[in-house]
Design a protein around this motif. Structure first.
Motif, PDB file in Angstrom:
ATOM      1  N   SER A 396      67.367  -5.631  29.707  1.00 15.97           N
ATOM      2  CA  SER A 396      67.789  -4.922  30.923  1.00 15.97           C
ATOM      3  C   SER A 396      69.020  -4.079  30.648  1.00 15.97           C
ATOM      4  CB  SER A 396      68.085  -5.909  32.039  1.00 15.97           C
ATOM      5  OG  SER A 396      66.937  -6.658  32.316  1.00 15.97           O
ATOM      6  N   GLN A 437      64.157  -5.023  37.002  1.00  9.83           N
ATOM      7  CA  GLN A 437      63.597  -6.370  36.951  1.00  9.83           C
ATOM      8  C   GLN A 437      63.520  -7.008  38.344  1.00  9.83           C
ATOM      9  OE1 GLN A 437      65.806  -8.726  34.205  1.00  9.83           O
ATOM     10  NE2 GLN A 437      64.151 -10.191  33.996  1.00  9.83           N
ATOM     11  N   ASP A 519      60.775  -2.942  33.684  1.00  4.61           N
ATOM     12  CA  ASP A 519      61.527  -4.070  33.149  1.00  4.61           C
ATOM     13  C   ASP A 519      60.983  -5.379  33.706  1.00  4.61           C
ATOM     14  OD1 ASP A 519      63.328  -5.761  32.051  1.00  4.61           O
ATOM     15  OD2 ASP A 519      65.101  -4.976  33.085  1.00  4.61           O
TER      16      ASP A 519
END
Ligand SMILES: Nc1ncnc2c1ncn2[C@@H]1O[C@H](COP(=O)(O)OP(=O)(O)O)[C@@H](O)[C@H]1O
Ligand SMILES: [Mg+2]
Length: 596
Positions: A396, A437, A519
């Motif tokens: 990330s 994410q 992600d």
């Protein structure tokens, strides 16, 4: 931007002192101040006439004259009073307006500024504290530049005009009455530093409490499920106590100053009666003059007492300016300093084989250990790069650097051969669609969440449908009672984790960017949905960078990079690294089971 107030600057770096704030945000409204001052002067001149007229009447009474002959004078006093109401109101409106404008413009500028700052630069403030600075501290500045300005002008005009009038009646008496008022000023000046410290402590503690309360509201479910309510209440009470104590200190100081002021004002009146009375008895002063004098001193007491008020407004505004300057001085991006040069060099050269290149990238958060070490890879136009790595291996962080959410080191990340550290972040982000994410949604309708960043009308219904279909969420949207206009609640609480992921994904697919970065966004979908999703995304023909824990997602990638502790430990086509991934996954599973 509020159409009534237009920020003339839209550049907030130098607002470190009240002076610089004044130059930037108040001076542009000088015309308002000008008319306000004019109205204030007229107000004061009218007020000065009233004691003179009263004097005429009183002298007539004491001389045993014909009182009815003065009924016109009494009428004039009433008329002047009516005119005063109008002119005084005008002076207030004219002087308060710049304060309101300043408040709106500073808020506008700081809001825009915060939206452009890389996220790690203001993380340390906390959301509650940021909000408190943008509301409470800006209000303090408004009070200073509106109410404070009015009081200062009032003091200047009232005291100078009144003292001149008083001196013309009796100069010794003027000195005797003004002396206690000056003494009062000196006392006020002495206690002000204490008041400043107490006010600053109270403002800072308010920021901390707002942070704690905002956080508690955000995480109320965690607090409830961990039965941490008592602990949270206790901590908030401790912060409240700090605010209470600091505010009590300010109250004590103020309560010391204000009665002292009354005492001093009383001393002034005492001098009038003693010295002035003596002058009247010895026929050096008329009764009317003494009365006029007493009214003038009455007029003078207010400006003098308000000096204390002005100083306390100043003592509040000063730390507020500093707290806002701490936000305003956060650098946006290196881009800002040489924007012209950048826009020119950022024109994509479509010939470069490497659409995105990461070169010798080593990165650590300020004050932290290295998160990424010597990362090198190339993403060719139209290719698909997969990234596999355990939690905390730096995936990330890498994506945040590529999209400049964290400022990347110079000469490490290149888009079309151009160093991204010199690129306009907005330009860069229009080329890259990044699904983070944790899907971040707004408490708005599904439609508004999808078209985020576009103007209404820029996106057609068919585009919306296609993106939602591709993200495998269209059927569910159609199934909701309100369809596209379904409000999804605070951060999307009314949706499941998988729905939130797919909605965030649809938003990304709508952007039609050259590069798509995903992600680990497909963790909450089942195998079949995942298969259809991948097929949909691949059909977009965009260049794709995809991080995942699931080996199956990485299968269609041209190259897979395996991350461990911030370094690339293996790379190659999926078939070449398949076993390595399986081994790592097995080790991780074992490690996960061993965690007690
Ligand atoms: N804002 C931050 N400040 C300091 N350290 C951070 C920050 N964000 C991530 N890290 C650290 O960087 C490392 C890599 O995290 P991350 O990039 O999120 O890994 P991954 O996405 O692979 O799980 C972790 O050790 C994490 O603690
Ligand atoms: Mg991550």
């Amino acid at each position: 931007m509020n159409p009534l107030f237009k920020s003339k600057t839209n550049q907030t770096q130098d607002i470190s002192t009240l002076y610089s704030i004044g130059v930037k945000y108040a001076v542009p409204y000088w015309k308002w101040y000008f008319w306000g001052i004019l109205a204030l002067i007229v107000t004061n001149l009218i007020m000065l006439q009233i004691p003179q007229l009263t004097k005429l009447i009183v002298n007539a009474i004491s001389d045993g004259g014909e009182i009815l002959a003065y009924s016109n004078t009494a009428l004039s006093i009433m008329l002047l009073g009516l005119v005063l109401i109008v002119i005084r109101t005008i002076s207030r409106v004219c002087i308060f307006w710049p304060g309101r404008a300043l408040e709106a413009n500073i808020k506008d500028d700081l809001f825009c500024h915060i939206l452009e700052i890389p996220m790690n630069r203001f993380e340390s403030f906390g959301l509650g504290d940021l909000t408190s600075r943008l509301s409470n501290d800006v209000t303090q500045l408004r009070v200073f530049f509106a109410f404070g300005a009015l009081q200062v002008l009032n003091v200047i005009f009232m005291s100078s005009f009144t003292i001149v009038k008083m001196t013309s009646i009796d100069s010794t008496l003027t000195t005797l009455t003004v002396l206690p008022l000056v003494l009062m000023l000196v006392l006020t000046r002495l206690v002000m530093p204490k008041l400043y410290r107490a006010t600053r402590d109270a403002t800072e503690a308010t920021g901390r409490l707002t942070n704690r309360v905002t956080e508690a509201f955000h995480h109320v479910a965690v607090i409830q499920s961990s039965a941490a309510m008592d602990a949270f209440v206790h901590r908030s009470q401790t912060e409240s106590k700090t605010i209470f104590d600091a505010n009590m200190r300010t109250v004590k100081i103020r309560n010391l100053i204000f009665p002292l002021m009354s005492v001093m004002a009383g001393l002034s009146q005492f001098s009038i009666l003693l010295w002035g009375g003596f002058q009247v008895i010895s026929n050096r002063l008329s009764v009317g003059d003494l009365l006029a004098f007493s009214i003038y001193v009455g007029m003078l007491v207010f400006p003098f007492t308000s000096i204390g008020l002005i100083l306390s407004i100043y003592q509040r505004a000063k730390p507020s300016a500093e707290r806002l300057a701490a936000i305003a001085s956060l650098p946006k991006d290196s881009f800002v300093e040489h924007s012209n040069e950048i826009v020119a060099s950022s024109t994509p050269s479509n010939d470069a084989a490497a659409l995105l290149e990461v070169k010798n990238l080593t990165f650590a958060f300020p004050g932290g250990a290295k998160v990424l070490t010597d990362i090198n890879f190339v993403v060719k136009r139209g290719s698909r790069v997969g990234i596999y790595g355990s939690i905390g291996s730096g995936k990330s962080t890498l994506f945040n650097l590529i999209t400049k959410l964290h400022p990347p080191p110079k000469n490490t990340i290149f888009l079309n051969g151009v160093d991204t550290s010199t690129l306009d972040p907005e330009h860069l982000r229009s080329e890259i669609a990044y699904a983070q994410q944790t899907p971040l949604l707004f408490s708005d309708t599904i439609r508004e969440n999808l078209i985020l960043g576009f103007d209404p009308g820029e996106i057609s219904e068919s585009d919306l449908h296609e993106a939602a279909k591709c993200a495998q969420i269209l059927d569910e949207i159609n199934g909701f009672k309100d369809g596209w206009d379904t409000v999804i609640g605070e951060s999307g609480v009314r949706l499941s984790g998988g729905q939130r992921q797919r909605l965030a994904l649809a938003r990304i697919l709508l952007r039609k960017s050259k590069i798509i970065i995903l992600d680990d966004v497909l963790s909450a979908v089942d195998m079949e949905t995942e298969r259809q999703l991948i097929a949909g995304i691949l059909s977009k023909k965009s260049t794709l960078i995809i991080a995942s824990h699931r080996a199956s997602i990485l299968e269609p990638c041209d190259e897979v990079l395996i991350f461990e502790k911030g370094t690339i430990i293996a790379r190659g086509p999926y078939s070449a690294v398949k076993d390595k991934i399986a081994n790592l996954a097995a080790t991780e599973a074992v490690a996960a089971r061993e965690i007690p």
